[in-house]
Design an enzyme around this catalytic site. Structure first.
Site, short mmCIF file in Angstrom:
data_model
loop_
_atom_site.label_atom_id
_atom_site.label_comp_id
_atom_site.label_asym_id
_atom_site.label_seq_id
_atom_site.Cartn_x
_atom_site.Cartn_y
_atom_site.Cartn_z
N ASP A 166 -52.77 -26.35 15.16
CA ASP A 166 -51.93 -26.88 14.08
C ASP A 166 -50.67 -26.03 13.94
OD1 ASP A 166 -51.24 -28.58 12.06
OD2 ASP A 166 -52.40 -27.54 10.53
N GLU A 238 -52.74 -33.19 4.12
CA GLU A 238 -51.48 -32.85 4.79
C GLU A 238 -51.17 -33.94 5.79
OE1 GLU A 238 -51.77 -28.90 6.50
OE2 GLU A 238 -51.20 -27.97 4.60
N GLU A 240 -49.59 -35.32 8.96
CA GLU A 240 -49.13 -34.70 10.21
C GLU A 240 -49.17 -35.73 11.34
OE1 GLU A 240 -50.60 -30.86 11.17
OE2 GLU A 240 -51.05 -30.33 9.08
N GLN A 279 -57.61 -21.28 0.28
CA GLN A 279 -56.57 -20.79 1.20
C GLN A 279 -55.85 -19.57 0.61
OE1 GLN A 279 -53.89 -23.94 2.30
NE2 GLN A 279 -52.68 -22.69 3.69
CA CA Z 1 -51.68 -28.30 8.58
#
Ligand code: CA
Length: 479
Positions: A166, A238, A240, A279
């Site tokens: 990623d 997210e 992507e 995170q």
């Molecule tokens: Ca990501």
């Protein structure tokens, strides 16, 4: 405050060259009527690869066309794909052997290992699908058997990737997230020189439709003295784009920038689910770990580089005074022309919305070409620059795709961020209002997240990636 749209990179002129590939001719039509609808993501010019299961759970390699799919193994065994006059043994190097091996085992990897076979397959499939009478009972039966409605099959999570990487290649994403911690200097000094990435986990790649279980994890509130363990309170998506790798380089070898375009097989949508509270606590000093690896969703259809050729463009120009990429990332020709004029959107539907029959609402819309600082050839070249071997079917994701404006931001971490107040502290997040009156700052249980992507250009058929959609379900308590 988050970065404004003052950055001129979003208005840089792009160039879209003309393509004369006959497989992309806009006037091609098919007897699969649903594919001729101008709004379809899957016209005869697209022909993306996918994997489904039949009632017995057998994996079947398929190609999507309109609302139907072509069963490749059945079609190959019928002989309908062979070139005219090929009624005897095929030469050893004939692309049909690769296609046959892939379709027989329900495994797309041989095609990515020898991607040139797909150019042949595109033409052969188009010939079979081209509009016109069946010309006999045998062909009529074959059409009925080999081309079936998508709804008859289970879509298999396309977990073909041996490796998943990623990146962090959208500069607006990097700037907005960076501004949360460093309002005066959001980009770290390495960003304009080195494509930032990390190794993800391929075992938890899941398909569209898979339930996403809210992860349990360790978090620590800023005001708390010690961490606690429990369900993530800041679950995020997210948006992507994922590149599926073709071919292979040996470990110790690299991939030059001019070789890199040949390593792009195709693209899928990727939702890189993220637990922001986990995170924030775990990422220093080694980077993302359990906040990221509990699930990553992938759309079911690999749209190939050939189908997307008309939508390739140059990336945003670098501002005056910005460093140029180092020589190994600079390239020429095709490698500089590998951004994509592609629209991407995120929609959300809460459980209450679905119960009330309310349609999902769009919460962001961006164009890939306006968002990316590094293009895929640069990401591939950088990935291999130390001698790392990229394998067929590997998945390289772009990182969250965000534009400079709030409505262009591809994750809730950015989308509900309201900048810093006059006291220098973060302003209260700005919730997204849903039609039911519900508010969202991060995802709640029961929320469905839907991502879609498509390309449109005068003189060409619309080519879409379809969608990836998943519902968040409650955490599983562990004693
Ligand atoms: Ca990501």
């Amino acid at each position: 405050m988050p970065q404004s749209s003052a950055n001129p990179t979003t208005t840089a002129a792009s160039s879209l060259p003309n393509f004369t590939d006959p497989t992309l001719a806009p006037n091609l039509r098919t007897w699969v009527e649903s594919a001729n609808d101008p709004a379809s993501d899957f016209p005869i010019q697209n022909l993306p690869l996918g994997l489904v299961e039949d009632e017995e759970g057998t994996p079947l390699l398929v190609v999507r066309v309109g609302d139907s799919l072509v069963l490749l193994d059945l079609l190959i065994h019928s002989g309908a794909l062979a070139d005219d006059g090929e009624d005897g043994e095929l030469p050893d190097d004939h692309p049909m052997h690769i296609l046959h091996a892939a379709a027989h085992h329900g495994m797309p990897l041989p095609i990515m290992q020898y991607p040139s076979c797909w150019s042949w397959a595109r033409k052969a499939l188009q010939k079979f699908l081209l509009d016109g009478p069946a010309g006999g009972q045998q062909m009529r039966r074959l059409r009925e058997k080999a081309v079936r409605p998508v709804s008859e099959f289970n879509l298999v999570p396309p977990v073909w990737a041996a490796n998943y990487t990623d990146f962090y290649a959208s500069i607006h994403h990097a700037k907005t997230v960076g501004s949360m911690f460093r309002p005066e200097n959001p980009l770290l000094p390495n960003y304009r020189h080195v494509p930032i990435g990390y190794h993800g986990r391929s075992s938890s790649l899941v398909g569209s439709g898979t339930e996403i279980r809210r992860p349990m994890g360790q978090t620590k509130a800023d005001t708390a003295e010690s961490p606690t363990f429990g369900p993530s309170q800041r679950l995020d998506y997210e948006l992507e784009l994922g590149c599926v790798i073709a071919g292979q380089n040996d470990v110790g070898d690299g991939v030059t920038i001019d070789e890199a375009p040949g390593r792009i097989f195709g693209f899928v949508l990727v939702n890189d689910w993220s637990a922001r509270d986990m995170q924030a606590w775990e990422y220093q000093p080694l980077g993302p770990f359990l906040a990221k690896n509990f699930a990553t969703s992938v759309s079911p259809w690999i749209v190939t580089a050939e189908a997307l050729a008309p939508f390739r463009t140059t990336g945003p120009a670098r501002d005056a005074g910005e460093p140029q990429p180092l020589e190994y990332l600079r390239g020429s020709g095709a490698s500089t022309h590998w951004n994509l004029d592609m629209h991407l959107e995120v929609l959300i539907a809460s459980e209450s919305m679905r119960k009330a029959g309310t349609a999902p609402v769009r919460i962001s819309l961006a164009n890939f070409k306006d968002c990316m600082y590094w293009n895929f050839p640069q990401l591939i070249t950088h990935h291999g620059s130390n001698g790392c071997n990229l394998m067929p079917g590997d998945l390289l994701a772009s990182g969250t795709i965000s534009g400079p404006d709030m409505q262009q931001r591809g994750c809730l971490l950015e989308r509900t961020w309201a900048g810093h107040g006059p006291d220098g502290k973060p302003a209260p997040r700005q919730p997204i209002m849903l039609p039911t009156g519900e508010k969202r700052i991060f995802l709640e249980d029961g929320d469905e997240v839907i991502m879609r992507a498509w390309c449109q250009r005068d003189g060409y058929r619309r080519i879409g990636l379809g969608e990836v959609r998943n519902i968040v379900v409650p955490a599983k308590a562990r004693s």
